[in-house]
Design a protein around this motif. Structure first.
Motif, short mmCIF file in Angstrom:
data_model
loop_
_atom_site.label_atom_id
_atom_site.label_comp_id
_atom_site.label_asym_id
_atom_site.label_seq_id
_atom_site.Cartn_x
_atom_site.Cartn_y
_atom_site.Cartn_z
N THR A 1 -1.11 5.52 -7.68
CA THR A 1 -1.18 4.28 -8.44
C THR A 1 -0.17 3.26 -7.93
O THR A 1 -0.49 2.08 -7.74
CB THR A 1 -0.92 4.56 -9.93
OG1 THR A 1 -1.88 5.49 -10.42
CG2 THR A 1 -1.01 3.28 -10.74
N PHE B 1 -1.26 1.85 -4.44
CA PHE B 1 -2.35 0.87 -4.51
C PHE B 1 -1.88 -0.43 -5.16
O PHE B 1 -2.32 -1.52 -4.77
CB PHE B 1 -3.53 1.46 -5.27
CG PHE B 1 -4.24 2.54 -4.52
CD1 PHE B 1 -4.69 2.35 -3.22
CD2 PHE B 1 -4.46 3.79 -5.10
CE1 PHE B 1 -5.33 3.35 -2.51
CE2 PHE B 1 -5.10 4.79 -4.41
CZ PHE B 1 -5.53 4.57 -3.11
N LEU B 2 -1.00 -0.34 -6.12
CA LEU B 2 -0.44 -1.56 -6.71
C LEU B 2 0.36 -2.34 -5.68
O LEU B 2 0.26 -3.57 -5.60
CB LEU B 2 0.46 -1.20 -7.90
CG LEU B 2 -0.23 -0.85 -9.22
CD1 LEU B 2 0.80 -0.38 -10.25
CD2 LEU B 2 -0.99 -2.06 -9.77
N ALA C 1 -5.77 0.15 -10.38
CA ALA C 1 -4.99 0.95 -9.43
C ALA C 1 -4.96 2.42 -9.86
O ALA C 1 -5.09 3.32 -9.02
CB ALA C 1 -3.57 0.41 -9.32
N SER D 1 -4.33 0.96 2.57
CA SER D 1 -4.89 1.62 1.38
C SER D 1 -5.91 2.68 1.78
O SER D 1 -6.02 3.72 1.14
CB SER D 1 -5.54 0.59 0.45
OG SER D 1 -4.59 -0.33 -0.03
#
Length: 449
Positions: free
Chosen positions: A246, A249-250, A272, A296
């Protein structure tokens, strides 16, 4: 006597049971999806599309070469859901049985030998385990189906019958980590809907943890100190990967206008988290995977390769394998002679099994990526993503699945099948193959590194 001996022989060769069972399900699914009744056009989908979709469903992957919403009829969609259910229950049942067999908690092998000797046919423990797996799976799917049905009916105005259909289909697909969705853009239309996204995410996590872990959590969730090493590793590594994924991805997609950049702050966190859950290995996506940055993609590759828990519906090398390797490395760095997890010592056989599965998986992904690069005109990052997704039975894609050609799609079919049956087969074979040697050779040290 013959029947008991046949049962014994099958459990002596678990690879035959797994491969034959999944192969038969794929062939049956291919035949059904090749029927004109299975498509909206009324024409046969062709052997390759039918084979690819059937393999993807039975192996609970979710990769597709045709649009699920527009290409398949209601009959075709029901067949896909049934294949996903068969694949998911088959995986959990077989994996749980082999986990019990390896751990020795039920004494399955001893029981089978005793039955063959005494000519009895009762298998209470096996039936008890299988019954629990089936009831647990169906109960989880029922809860998810009710929640999704309510949302589709009252939140999106779907007719009740259609809402039930959507709820049941996506409950089966999510709990079994399949990733099939009945919208052309998968779940991108629900990117900011926490009811839909969190329900599906929780179903994916629960299905990916595995029945032995979930049963132990339900039984003793208040006493973590009593958890087995399997449960500690699965829960701990899963939590680390979910939080870490998480945050990654953020950090990487926060300002990407084609993914998180178009959402408000709570929506970014939700998307995310959902994106970090799906490589567990479900294959749903609420963001456009093709629009994500290559960094990513690489993070997703790693998460897909690791996968989920043992004896669950997730694929990959499994978080337990990854966790064991991490503890092996930690012990080696500290110069400790033994590998300990909590208050338990890790046997050398488990260490060798984890290393074997990981290295074989790496080699398979590397060779398949090379072959796919030769067969298709796509870039390395796209091909690697597709190969890892197929091997990890994830189902996420950068959008090139249908563009890989006949040879490329056949390779992906083989990867999905091997990715689903291979780790379980190899792990069971290694765990059950215990040979003793009555002598030791002279030791000689070699230079490492």
């Amino acid at each position: 006597m013959r029947r008991a001996s046949a049962v014994l022989e099958r459990f002596q060769h678990p690879a035959q049971v797994i491969v034959t069972g999944f192969g038969a399900a794929v062939l049956l699914g291919t035949a059904l999806l090749a029927l004109p009744l299975a498509t909206t056009s009324g024409q046969s989908a062709g052997w390759l599309a039918a084979l690819f979709t059937a393999t993807s469903a039975v192996c609970v992957t979710g990769l597709v070469v045709v649009d699920t919403e527009t290409h398949w009829s209601v009959f075709g969609e029901v067949v896909i859901a049934a294949l996903v259910q068969i694949g998911g229950l088959g995986i959990m049942t077989l994996a749980t049985l082999f986990t019990v067999l390896v751990s020795g908690r039920v004494g399955l092998r001893v029981r089978i030998f005793a039955q063959a000797e005494t000519k009895t046919v009762r298998m209470v423990d096996i039936r008890h385990v299988v019954r629990k797996v089936v009831l647990f799976s169906l109960a989880c799917e029922a809860v998810v189906a009710v929640l999704l049905t309510a949302r589709f009916a009252f939140g999106y105005g779907e007719p009740f019958g259609r809402a039930v259909y959507l709820g049941v289909f996506h409950a089966v697909s999510s709990f079994n980590n399949a990733g099939f969705a009945l919208w052309s853009d998968n779940l991108m239309g629900f990117v900011s809907d926490p009811w839909i996204c969190l329900t599906i995410a929780v179903a994916v996590i629960v299905g990916g943890l595995g029945f032995p872990v979930m049963f132990e959590l339900v039984r003793s969730w208040r006493h973590p100190g009593k958890w087995s090493v399997l449960t500690r590793l699965t829960v701990g590594i899963t939590a680390i990967l979910l939080v870490g994924g998480t945050l990654v991805f953020l950090a990487t997609e926060w300002h990407n206008p084609r993914t998180l950049g178009a959402l408000d702050d709570p929506g970014k966190v939700l998307a995310a988290f959902f994106t970090a859950v799906m490589p567990r290995t479900a294959g749903f996506n609420s963001l456009d995977i093709a629009a994500m940055y290559p960094s990513s993609w690489l993070a997703t590759d790693l998460l897909m390769f690791i996968g989920g828990g043992s004896a669950g519906t997730a694929g990959g090398i499994k978080v337990t394998t990854f966790g064991l390797l991490a503890f092996v490395i930690w012990a080696e760095m500290r110069g400790e002679p033994e590998v300990n997890i909590g208050h338990r010592r890790l046997p050398e056989t488990a260490q060798r099994q984890a290393i074997s599965i990981s290295l074989i998986s790496v080699a398979l992904v590397a060779v398949s990526t090379y072959v796919m690069l030769v067969l298709t005109p796509h870039t390395l990052d796209q091909v690697l993503f597709e190969v890892v997704s197929a091997f990890g039975t994830t189902g996420l894609s950068t959008g090139i699945t249908a563009q890989t050609g006949t040879a490329g799609q056949v390779l992906l079919v083989l990867l999905m099948f091997v990715g689903r049956t291979g780790p379980l087969t190899l792990g069971s074979a290694l765990a059950l193959k215990d040979r003793t040697r009555r002598y030791q050779l002279p030791e000689e040290r070699v230079i490492v590194g």
